[in-house]
Design a protein around this motif. Structure first.
Motif: not given
Length: 226
Positions: A38-53
């Protein structure tokens, strides 16, 4: 996990909360497999996106469906209350929270939690299940392949799977499999290529949801929603 806690500085508009479990995965995958994925998917999905934590992962949840196999679980009622409060705490700072769930046993719990928060508390919560496209039930070829793709050093030799009709409906893992692996096949087949395909496909789906929620949060911030 500690790396994520150290790095987390709440400052965005949208938060992703990975949720997993601690349960037996046939002895050849880690007990915390669901949270790791779950963390690996979430970490990859937010790469390069600002204002997403990316918030710290929740591991202690519900795995009672595994019967006598090792698992560390709270009750379903406790899980509903606890996850409701965790997500509610995040909504005090974020306009939207996306729960990235890696454990099938949490699906019903999170359905209740999201309905409570969206319809009763009037918050903005979405749930994404990372296991939706798998062909196995638990700790089988697809889940093992995902772990092999992301964390090859954590994968051992898979045991023979077991299966009976009614698995995870009214039969627990120990009632359908002597090894803790549940899959309708004669053997577990680990393929890093298959794991990569699943990972990239589901990250793409999750990233679309993240972008939708970011658009919503920005519109809310800029007073464009009525």
């Amino acid at each position: 996990m500690m790396e994520l806690v150290r790095a987390w500085r709440p400052q965005g508009l949208v938060a992703l909360l990975p949720v997993g479990s601690l349960e037996y995965h046939g002895g050849y995958l880690p007990m915390g497999t669901d949270g790791l994925l779950a963390e690996a998917y979430a970490r990859e999905a937010v790469k390069g996106l600002e204002e997403v934590d990316l918030a710290p992962t929740v591991y202690f949840t519900t795995s009672h469906e595994h019967g006598s196999f090792p698992h560390f679980s709270v009750s379903y009622l406790t899980a509903v209350q606890y996850l409701t409060e965790v997500i509610l705490a995040l909504t005090s700072r974020y306009a939207s929270v996306i729960v990235v769930n890696g454990h099938g046993g949490n699906q019903g719990v999170l359905e209740v939690v999201s309905r409570e928060l969206n319809f009763v508390r009037k918050k903005r919560v979405r749930v994404f299940h990372v296991f939706d496209k798998r062909r196995d039930y638990h700790a089988g070829s697809d889940e093992g392949s995902e772990v092999a793709f992301l964390f090859p050093e954590l994968v051992g030799r898979p045991p023979r799977p077991g299966f009976k009709e009614g698995a995870f409906e009214h039969l627990s893992t120990d009632e359908v499999s002597g090894t803790g692996v549940v899959e309708e096949s004669d053997a577990v087949t680990i393929s890093r290529e298959r794991g990569g395909e699943l990972f990239r496909s589901k990250v793409e789906e999750l990233r679309k949801i993240v972008q939708e929620e970011l658009t919503y949060a920005k519109a809310l911030r800029d007073n464009l929603l009525h």
